[in-house]
Design an enzyme around this catalytic site. Structure first.
Site, short mmCIF file in Angstrom:
data_model
loop_
_atom_site.label_atom_id
_atom_site.label_comp_id
_atom_site.label_asym_id
_atom_site.label_seq_id
_atom_site.Cartn_x
_atom_site.Cartn_y
_atom_site.Cartn_z
N GLU A 30 -30.95 12.10 -11.04
CA GLU A 30 -29.52 11.69 -11.60
C GLU A 30 -29.52 10.23 -12.06
O GLU A 30 -29.74 9.21 -11.21
CB GLU A 30 -28.40 12.11 -10.69
CG GLU A 30 -27.08 11.38 -11.02
CD GLU A 30 -26.02 11.64 -10.16
OE1 GLU A 30 -25.94 12.75 -9.65
OE2 GLU A 30 -24.85 10.69 -10.02
N HIS A 85 -22.79 15.28 -2.36
CA HIS A 85 -23.45 16.59 -3.02
C HIS A 85 -25.05 16.16 -3.17
O HIS A 85 -25.31 15.00 -3.20
CB HIS A 85 -22.76 17.13 -4.18
CG HIS A 85 -23.10 16.18 -5.33
ND1 HIS A 85 -22.32 14.90 -5.48
CD2 HIS A 85 -24.01 16.05 -6.21
CE1 HIS A 85 -22.68 14.30 -6.27
NE2 HIS A 85 -23.76 14.93 -7.03
N HIS A 121 -28.54 17.80 -5.80
CA HIS A 121 -29.11 18.63 -6.96
C HIS A 121 -30.73 18.76 -6.84
O HIS A 121 -31.03 17.58 -6.64
CB HIS A 121 -28.33 18.38 -8.00
CG HIS A 121 -27.82 17.30 -8.47
ND1 HIS A 121 -28.64 16.35 -8.82
CD2 HIS A 121 -26.75 16.54 -8.36
CE1 HIS A 121 -28.25 15.15 -8.99
NE2 HIS A 121 -26.83 15.36 -8.83
N ARG A 153 -16.16 11.58 -6.39
CA ARG A 153 -17.20 12.65 -6.35
C ARG A 153 -17.77 13.13 -5.15
O ARG A 153 -18.44 12.36 -4.61
CB ARG A 153 -18.12 12.44 -7.47
CG ARG A 153 -19.43 13.31 -7.78
CD ARG A 153 -18.61 14.60 -8.68
NE ARG A 153 -19.68 15.77 -8.84
CZ ARG A 153 -20.27 16.65 -8.34
NH1 ARG A 153 -19.80 16.73 -6.85
NH2 ARG A 153 -21.08 17.38 -8.67
N GLU A 195 -23.60 20.70 -13.76
CA GLU A 195 -22.67 19.92 -12.70
C GLU A 195 -21.75 20.61 -12.10
O GLU A 195 -21.29 20.31 -10.83
CB GLU A 195 -21.67 18.96 -13.81
CG GLU A 195 -20.77 18.19 -12.96
CD GLU A 195 -21.60 16.82 -12.06
OE1 GLU A 195 -22.77 16.74 -12.22
OE2 GLU A 195 -21.00 16.16 -11.29
N HIS A 248 -25.84 12.36 -2.24
CA HIS A 248 -25.14 11.27 -2.87
C HIS A 248 -23.62 11.29 -3.01
O HIS A 248 -23.05 12.54 -2.83
CB HIS A 248 -25.54 10.51 -4.07
CG HIS A 248 -25.89 11.56 -5.10
ND1 HIS A 248 -26.90 12.55 -4.94
CD2 HIS A 248 -25.11 11.95 -6.20
CE1 HIS A 248 -26.81 13.32 -6.11
NE2 HIS A 248 -25.71 12.96 -6.71
MN MN Z 1 -25.09 13.99 -8.59
#
Ligand code: MN
Ligand code: MN
Length: 423
Positions: A137, A131, A133, A128, A199, A176
């Protein structure tokens, strides 16, 4: 009132068929008897339905079987309570090389304003993308192994491997990544402290660099602009890569010059004792008291067959639920005589607004395991039993007429999960 009368008629008709003709006269008089106020599971529905109870179709039989309390609601349900359930199985999976993901947000379940959830699968080596946000999380690993990385606001590094039942918490804005490890990657649940989270609109490192002039990137790092010729033009999001290097070497590299984050972003639930154990099950409560970096409080609840998460409410936050395994039901009472019971199974999301009372009952023949998640630092609840035990019993009995000896016998400490005595 018309609706209530109609419902009582329906229930009394159902009672007639269960009791047989000999009890006809009595049945019509015992509509409100306490023993009748239980759900009628789908497989125990009356063998002969009255005309008003039959359904010539069309019918969605698989969905009806999953939702017996909607088809035959308990007699105590009433009115119109907005849906407080959504299933991840209804969400579109975004499948990429390296894994897949899907989400349940306030756009899917309008009542879920405070919290959104994401399910994700990564292959061994699947990444993943790096990124961040705006939201925090919280995560729980449900299968397999992953390496997670992050860097905090002081440039301190964090690299850790997480395994089944481990948690992690990336604070708001902290960049992360997550990468699946061998032998078979991983599957996990992410929980965000805003129902409006998306997401598919996070800040991705490739997406950002692709939208920054190359000469600015060159100036930023004092390198030729051609250094950035191979930066992907489109986001990677989830992609297949090779496995990471040795953990200790990557940890040492990330910590160069600044050290590691002062408080770990990972938490090992396997290493904590349950917060409460009864014959009915157990609960682990993980909030900022034991996982200090987390602005999201959690309870991991296991109910044995027949177990009940006792009648209670949460005075400081909405509750977002995720059902990991087993079958259960919950009744949400929203005041004004309105209550609704809904059924849950693995992969379902449930939601309870702040201070709305509820219970969760295991209706299956295996353990029911689910998460209670809260957008708050501190886990709080108030149970009906606590309230009754610590209010003058004369006053309580003047309301409920259950007898003061019943009130005297209620445990003085919160039960959390019943039964509390071996059955
Ligand atoms: Mn995340
Ligand atoms: Mn609750």
């Amino acid at each position: 009132m018309a609706e209530r009368e109609d419902r009582d008629t329906k229930v009394s008709r159902r009672g007639i068929f269960e009791l047989g003709s000999a009890a006809l006269a009595a049945a019509t008089l015992t509509v409100a008897a306490p023993g009748r106020v239980s759900a009628l599971p789908q497989d125990q529905k009356p063998t002969k339905e009255t005309p008003n109870e039959t359904d010539p179709g069309p019918k969605n039989i698989p969905l009806a079987k999953e939702n017996p309390d909607s088809v035959w609601s308990p007699q105590s349900d009433n009115g119109s309570v907005k849906p407080f359930k959504y299933s991840f199985a209804l969400s579109r999976r975004r499948i990429e090389r390296g894994g897949w993901t899907r989400q349940v947000t306030v756009r899917d379940l309008p009542i879920s304003k405070d919290i959104a959830g994401v399910e994700m699968r990564l292959t061994a080596g699947g990444v993943r993308e790096l990124h961040w946000h705006v939201e925090a999380e919280w995560a729980i690993m449900l299968y397999g192994n992953a390496r997670i990385t992050a860097v905090d606001h002081e440039g301190k590094g964090f690299v850790e491997d997480v395994h089944e039942n481990d948690l992690w918490l990336f604070p708001p804005g902290v960049p992360h990544s997550i990468q699946g490890l061998g032998p078979d990657g991983c599957r996990f649940l992410l929980v965000f402290n805003d129902g409006n989270f998306d997401e598919f609109h996070t800040f991705l490192i490739t997406d950002w660099l692709a939208h920054t002039p190359k000469d600015v990137l060159a100036k930023n790092f004092d390198v030729p602009a051609s250094t950035f010729d191979k930066v992907p033009k489109r986001e990677l999001f989830i992609f297949q890569a090779g496995l990471p290097g040795p953990l200790d070497a990557e940890q040492a590299q990330a910590a160069q010059g600044t050290g590691t984050v002062p408080k770990s972003f990972a938490f090992r639930t396997n290493q904590m004792k349950p917060s409460k154990v009864t014959p009915g099950g157990e609960v682990k409560i993980i909030d900022s008291k034991i996982f200090p970096v987390s602005p999201i409080a959690a309870a991991i609840v296991t109910l044995k067959p027949g177990g009940l998460r006792e009648l209670h409410w949460h005075p400081n936050a909405d509750e977002w639920q995720y059902y990991i395994t087993g079958k259960g039901r919950m009744t949400l009472f929203i005041a004004g005589s309105d209550a609704r019971t809904m059924d849950f199974q693995e992969g379902d999301v449930g939601y309870v607004p702040i201070s709305n009372p509820h219970y969760i009952e295991n209706t299956g023949d295996t353990d029911l395991i689910f998460l209670e998640m809260f957008k708050t630092m501190e886990y709080q609840d108030i149970s009906l039993a606590e309230w009754m035990a610590h209010t003058p019993h004369l006053l309580m009995d003047q309301h409920l007429q259950v007898g003061q000896s019943m009130l005297d016998a209620i445990p003085k400490q919160e039960m959390v999960i019943t039964p509390i005595k071996p059955t």
